[in-house]
Design an enzyme around this catalytic site. Sequence first.
Site, PDB file in Angstrom:
ATOM      1  N   LYS A  56     148.377  30.285 113.467  1.00  0.00           N
ATOM      2  CA  LYS A  56     149.223  30.616 114.629  1.00  0.00           C
ATOM      3  C   LYS A  56     149.665  29.347 115.356  1.00  0.00           C
ATOM      4  CE  LYS A  56     148.895  33.019 119.107  1.00  0.00           C
ATOM      5  NZ  LYS A  56     148.562  32.016 120.128  1.00  0.00           N
ATOM      6  N   THR A  61     144.478  28.722 115.572  1.00  0.00           N
ATOM      7  CA  THR A  61     145.593  28.301 116.426  1.00  0.00           C
ATOM      8  C   THR A  61     145.744  26.791 116.348  1.00  0.00           C
ATOM      9  OG1 THR A  61     145.264  30.178 117.892  1.00  0.00           O
ATOM     10  CG2 THR A  61     146.444  28.290 118.815  1.00  0.00           C
ATOM     11  N   GLY A  86     151.368  39.373 123.767  1.00  0.00           N
ATOM     12  CA  GLY A  86     150.492  38.564 124.607  1.00  0.00           C
ATOM     13  C   GLY A  86     150.434  39.134 126.017  1.00  0.00           C
ATOM     14  N   ARG A 121     159.003  41.808 125.356  1.00  0.00           N
ATOM     15  CA  ARG A 121     158.879  42.675 126.533  1.00  0.00           C
ATOM     16  C   ARG A 121     159.628  43.989 126.366  1.00  0.00           C
ATOM     17  NH1 ARG A 121     156.093  38.959 126.905  1.00  0.00           N
ATOM     18  NH2 ARG A 121     155.930  37.394 128.560  1.00  0.00           N
ATOM     19  N   SER A 168     140.196  36.359 121.270  1.00  0.00           N
ATOM     20  CA  SER A 168     140.271  34.910 121.456  1.00  0.00           C
ATOM     21  C   SER A 168     138.878  34.292 121.459  1.00  0.00           C
ATOM     22  CB  SER A 168     140.951  34.615 122.798  1.00  0.00           C
ATOM     23  OG  SER A 168     140.695  33.280 123.183  1.00  0.00           O
ATOM     24  N   TYR A 226     140.046  28.359 118.247  1.00  0.00           N
ATOM     25  CA  TYR A 226     140.506  26.986 118.406  1.00  0.00           C
ATOM     26  C   TYR A 226     139.585  26.124 117.546  1.00  0.00           C
ATOM     27  CZ  TYR A 226     143.355  28.473 122.371  1.00  0.00           C
ATOM     28  OH  TYR A 226     144.287  29.077 123.150  1.00  0.00           O
ATOM     29  N   GLY A 239     157.450  36.267 124.429  1.00  0.00           N
ATOM     30  CA  GLY A 239     158.542  36.926 125.143  1.00  0.00           C
ATOM     31  C   GLY A 239     158.832  38.354 124.722  1.00  0.00           C
ATOM     32  N   HIS A 259     152.885  29.492 121.875  1.00  0.00           N
ATOM     33  CA  HIS A 259     151.793  29.778 122.805  1.00  0.00           C
ATOM     34  C   HIS A 259     152.338  30.405 124.104  1.00  0.00           C
ATOM     35  CE1 HIS A 259     147.426  28.590 122.577  1.00  0.00           C
ATOM     36  NE2 HIS A 259     147.445  29.089 123.800  1.00  0.00           N
ATOM     37  N   GLN A 299     140.416  34.944 116.581  1.00  0.00           N
ATOM     38  CA  GLN A 299     141.156  33.675 116.722  1.00  0.00           C
ATOM     39  C   GLN A 299     140.212  32.562 117.127  1.00  0.00           C
ATOM     40  OE1 GLN A 299     141.739  32.279 120.107  1.00  0.00           O
ATOM     41  NE2 GLN A 299     142.600  30.420 119.221  1.00  0.00           N
TER      42      GLN A 299
HETATM   43  C1  FMN Z   1     146.592  34.063 129.744  1.00  0.00           C
HETATM   44  C2  FMN Z   1     146.846  33.663 128.327  1.00  0.00           C
HETATM   45  C3  FMN Z   1     145.784  33.226 127.553  1.00  0.00           C
HETATM   46  C4  FMN Z   1     146.005  32.856 126.215  1.00  0.00           C
HETATM   47  N1  FMN Z   1     144.930  32.477 125.459  1.00  0.00           N
HETATM   48  C5  FMN Z   1     145.122  32.184 124.142  1.00  0.00           C
HETATM   49  C6  FMN Z   1     144.017  31.894 123.308  1.00  0.00           C
HETATM   50  O1  FMN Z   1     142.878  31.911 123.736  1.00  0.00           O
HETATM   51  N2  FMN Z   1     144.276  31.591 122.011  1.00  0.00           N
HETATM   52  C7  FMN Z   1     145.557  31.574 121.487  1.00  0.00           C
HETATM   53  O2  FMN Z   1     145.743  31.293 120.305  1.00  0.00           O
HETATM   54  N3  FMN Z   1     146.610  31.877 122.262  1.00  0.00           N
HETATM   55  C8  FMN Z   1     146.417  32.189 123.565  1.00  0.00           C
HETATM   56  N4  FMN Z   1     147.483  32.543 124.333  1.00  0.00           N
HETATM   57  C9  FMN Z   1     148.831  32.635 123.713  1.00  0.00           C
HETATM   58  C10 FMN Z   1     149.054  34.040 123.147  1.00  0.00           C
HETATM   59  O3  FMN Z   1     148.230  34.286 122.043  1.00  0.00           O
HETATM   60  C11 FMN Z   1     150.503  34.250 122.708  1.00  0.00           C
HETATM   61  O4  FMN Z   1     150.864  33.223 121.821  1.00  0.00           O
HETATM   62  C12 FMN Z   1     151.484  34.301 123.862  1.00  0.00           C
HETATM   63  O5  FMN Z   1     150.913  34.941 124.979  1.00  0.00           O
HETATM   64  C13 FMN Z   1     152.748  35.042 123.412  1.00  0.00           C
HETATM   65  O6  FMN Z   1     153.701  35.055 124.419  1.00  0.00           O
HETATM   66  P1  FMN Z   1     153.915  36.307 125.415  1.00  0.00           P
HETATM   67  O7  FMN Z   1     152.787  36.254 126.382  1.00  0.00           O
HETATM   68  O8  FMN Z   1     155.220  36.008 126.038  1.00  0.00           O
HETATM   69  O9  FMN Z   1     153.896  37.564 124.592  1.00  0.00           O
HETATM   70  C14 FMN Z   1     147.296  32.915 125.665  1.00  0.00           C
HETATM   71  C15 FMN Z   1     148.356  33.368 126.449  1.00  0.00           C
HETATM   72  C16 FMN Z   1     148.144  33.744 127.760  1.00  0.00           C
HETATM   73  C17 FMN Z   1     149.289  34.260 128.564  1.00  0.00           C
END
Ligand code: FMN
Length: 391
Positions: free
Chosen positions: A262, A160, A340, A321, A111, A134, A319, A286, A132
């Site tokens: 994304k 993203t 994630g 898991r 990230s 922003y 999601g 996200h 990745q």
């Molecule tokens: C703590 C946390 C930080 C995240 N930071 C980013 C990020 O920096 N950039 C991004 O594109 N998505 C970020 N995400 C989203 C994840 O890339 C991903 O889309 C998401 O966690 C998928 O869902 P899941 O956690 O249920 O697997 C973050 C998610 C979490 C939980």
Amino acid sequence: MPFSAASAYAIEDLRRAAQQHLPRAIFDFFDGGAEDELTLRDNRAAFARLRLLPHVLRDVSVINTGIDLLGQPAALPMAIAPTGAVGYGRPGGDIAIARAAAAAGIPYTLSSSATTSIEQIADAAPGRLWFQSYIFKNKTFQAALIERARVADYEALMITVDLPVGGKRERDQRNDFSVPFKLTPKNTLDFALHPAWVLNVLRRGLPVMENLRGLEQASPKPSSTPSASAIATSVGKNYDTAFDWDALQKLRDAWPRKLIVKGVLHPADAQRLADMGCDAVVVSNHGGRQLEGAVATLDALPGIVQAVDGRIPVLLDGGIRRGSDIVKALACGAQGVLLGRATLYGAVAGGQAGAERAIAILKDELTRTMQLCGARSIQEIEAGLLFEPKR
Ligand SMILES: Cc1cc2nc3c(=O)[nH]c(=O)nc-3n(C[C@H](O)[C@H](O)[C@H](O)COP(=O)(O)O)c2cc1C
């Protein structure tokens, strides 16, 4: 009692271990979603709504979970999703996850909000790396960030697009996990109850958004090493809310390697991304942290698969898991999934061993589900395995 990765049998065990280890404010930041968390819950519920219709009497003694992912082999139909601020959960957490991904033979996405730098990850993790980003208002900074990923040999850039502004995350607001990070009577007790976490942080120092050093220099209060909590808001101020299709096309034209977009949920957007030469889309909300009320990713997936019509790979996150979640996503037309929180919980609970355990649990469940469905390879996971119960 110290955490033993071997004692985790499901991702939920790793989640609980992370919860025990972390102050509530930090756990909630990782675990939570936007507003009423409808979308967060629906990502999981969508998997539960869909059932499998297995084939039997097939020789399932040999199972091949490998795929071609963006032109290179991956041992599993998975990659690691970008997660920022991991260092708040465990110092060195980004490296722990990246090494676990390399050991499992799957790509890792760093990230732009990570607490480890582009270069540190490239040095520490031997596997496939995606970066990745922003989109920041400061275009000089933005270009330099992407150039660093190119120089460090990241094979793909992931942009993203579902975060022009931050989602309304009320757990963070209630826990004062915002800027500036306030030590309130509530927080102090919370932190005092987690001495192992406090000691770890005191020993290594407050996490820093390593890739965003220097971004703050243009803002009213310059700081070359902003803490993760301090930058959470300042980065928000620095996001480019004007980023649009023309700007993405310029990025596409400038980046010489694979470009992944994304945060796509609308079929029309996915179709346009395929038209403009993007190499893959990630169907993502996200993890329920941005637009509350957004469609569950598994529900959005079939429309997107239809819209891109095989021209580019479709990946999905949100999601995941269970191994059966992966089979369902693949049967709906995804080429692979991103992990994630699954590996995040693992790394927070047990460092690299915990992240490896998360991947191993999902690999075992995926293989078992494939055997029980009569699918011997990823190609044999197809729509005929799905059953949608009439309620
Ligand atoms: C703590 C946390 C930080 C995240 N930071 C980013 C990020 O920096 N950039 C991004 O594109 N998505 C970020 N995400 C989203 C994840 O890339 C991903 O889309 C998401 O966690 C998928 O869902 P899941 O956690 O249920 O697997 C973050 C998610 C979490 C939980």
